[in-house]
Enzyme design. Structure first.
Site, PDB file in Angstrom:
ATOM      1  CG  HIS A   1       9.133  46.466 -38.020  1.00  0.00           C
ATOM      2  ND1 HIS A   1       8.187  45.558 -37.616  1.00  0.00           N
ATOM      3  CD2 HIS A   1      10.312  46.041 -37.510  1.00  0.00           C
ATOM      4  CE1 HIS A   1       8.786  44.624 -36.885  1.00  0.00           C
ATOM      5  NE2 HIS A   1      10.066  44.887 -36.805  1.00  0.00           N
TER       6      HIS A   1
ATOM      7  CG  ASP B   1      18.075  45.946 -37.870  1.00  0.00           C
ATOM      8  OD1 ASP B   1      18.770  45.439 -36.984  1.00  0.00           O
ATOM      9  OD2 ASP B   1      17.168  45.338 -38.460  1.00  0.00           O
TER      10      ASP B   1
END
Ligand SMILES: CC(C)(COP(=O)(O)OP(=O)(O)OC[C@H]1O[C@@H](n2cnc3c(N)ncnc32)[C@H](O)[C@@H]1OP(=O)(O)O)[C@@H](O)C(=O)NCCC(=O)NCCS
Length: 380
Positions: free
Chosen positions: A260, A316
């Site tokens: 991320h 996700d």
């Protein structure tokens, strides 16, 4: 001379002040209006968390009842919007369909931009109607008639009902509501920034939100959970997952759902989604997806930690498999993100208008200077 103020992609630039959401990437913390996302997922519901984001505080009992009643009563969409969705080619991407439905929604009873009172009501309209728009288009694309919303079901439960015509049990509805809560807001991501930029011109709420839908459509923003599912189809079983990972890393392929820009720890939303996936998988007698994901997570984290890199599951990583367990088609993953994120977009539009200034960054010009026009016959 290079401009020292230049930050590609506005990385690290503080573009606005906001009281809506805070992220601590090092500790892996996310909170809405000061409440941790875990606290909200465990204790709140869709309407209450949406109220919190829009208005800044948790509602009183009567405020919550009033707000929930508005969300339930406003779920229906006009026949003209359904007709618009019906006219689209069958292979239209659901995000394109959603964007045009939201833009078209702006032609009915919309208030001018910049007025906070009417914008609150308009935000509630959109939050209530996004699931209806998405479900209606999904059914039309499958050659089925849309199913009218029901007011007696929870927000997520009603969406799942409008997709299939079957009312899911309350546990599945509540888990889906929690998925929506986890995706409602994430500070100045691309679509939220888009909503703020467009609304800062005093364009109406619908125009700002439809622009944000367009931003979310892009594959660098929404859609990584879909790619996690594709990845899982490449892995034969949990037993072969480690070897698969070695092969991918050897050819420097990115592992979807891992890493991320902001978090240097496991994404706090991934913790919650993982727990729900495990819970539903256990109830169903196990899940291959879950077993594969855990093998990859453990091995990937260990390999990366050994190299001094902090690459952990993001939001996700588990969500696609969880949606699969909830019988949601992969084509709806990004629209579902929009059903949740419309809350954050609206909260930011309202905040923008509390102290508005139009956004106008500069570009560092790197083109040519002092050129002289010549007739086309004389150009080389
Ligand atoms: C999200 C993402 C774009 C962040 O990229 P980033 O800011 O460059 O990440 P970092 O700076 O933390 O990367 C550090 C290193 O780990 C590697 N890395 C990061 N994520 C990785 C992943 N998912 N798989 C393999 N390697 C990864 C980077 O290539 C980089 O390697 P290097 O030092 O040899 O150049 C990236 O992690 C990614 O592409 N993830 C997969 C897609 C995804 O899940 N997207 C949804 C995000 S919510």
């Amino acid at each position: 001379m290079p401009d020292t103020n230049f930050a590609k992609g506005l990385a690290g630039v503080i573009a606005t002040e906001s009281k809506i959401c805070t992220i601590d990437g090092d500790e892996g913390l996310l909170s809405y209006r000061g409440y941790s996302i875990q606290d909200l997922a465990a204790n709140s519901n869709f309407a209450e968390s949406a109220y919190l984001l829009l208005f800044g505080n948790l509602p009183s009992e009567s405020e919550l009842a009033d707000f929930s009643a508005k969300l339930e009563a406003r779920r229906e969409i006009r026949p003209e919007i359904i007709d618009g969705l019906r006219l689209l080619p069958a292979d239209t991407h659901p995000m394109v369909a959603l964007q045009q439905a939201v833009a078209a929604h702006g032609s009915f009873d919309a208030a001018p931009g910049g007025e906070i009172g009417p914008a609150i009501e308009r935000s509630i309209d959109l939050i209530a109607r996004f699931p209806t728009m998405v479900a209606a288009r999904a059914r039309l694309a499958a050659g089925q008639e849309p199913i009218a919303p029901r007011q007696d079901l929870g927000h997520g439960q009603n969406f799942l009902y409008m997709l299939s015509g079957e009312v899911p049990d309350t546990e599945r509805g509540d888990i889906f509501d929690d998925c929506l809560i986890l995706h409602m807001e994430h500070s100045l991501n691309a679509s939220t920034f888009t909503a703020r930029v467009v609304s800062a011109t005093l364009a109406p709420v619908d125009a700002s939100v439809s622009a944000a839908v367009g931003a979310l459509y892009g594959r660098l923003h929404g859609g990584a959970n879909e790619r996690v599912l594709h990845m899982l189809t490449e892995i034969e079983s949990a037993a072969t997952a480690e070897a698969w990972l070695d092969d991918q890393l050897a050819v420097k392929r990115k592992i979807m759902g891992m890493g991320h820009r902001v978090y240097r720890a496991k994404d706090p939303r991934a913790h919650v989604l993982e727990a729900y996936l495990k819970h539903l998988a256990d109830k169903a007698g196990g899940s291959e997806d879950y077993d594969k994901l855990k093998v990859i997570e453990r091995k990937m984290s260990a390999i990366m930690e050994a190299k001094g890199k902090q690459i952990y599951p993001n939001v996700d990583y588990f969500s696609g498999s969880l949606y699969r367990v909830l019988d949601i088609d992969v084509s709806l993953f990004t629209p579902i993100f929009a059903i949740a994120r419309v809350v954050g977009w609206c909260a930011h539009i309202l905040e923008q208008w509390e102290d508005n200034r139009i956004y106008r960054p500069r570009a560092a010009y790197t083109g040519e200077h002092n050129r002289t026009w010549a007739p086309v016959s004389e150009r080389g």
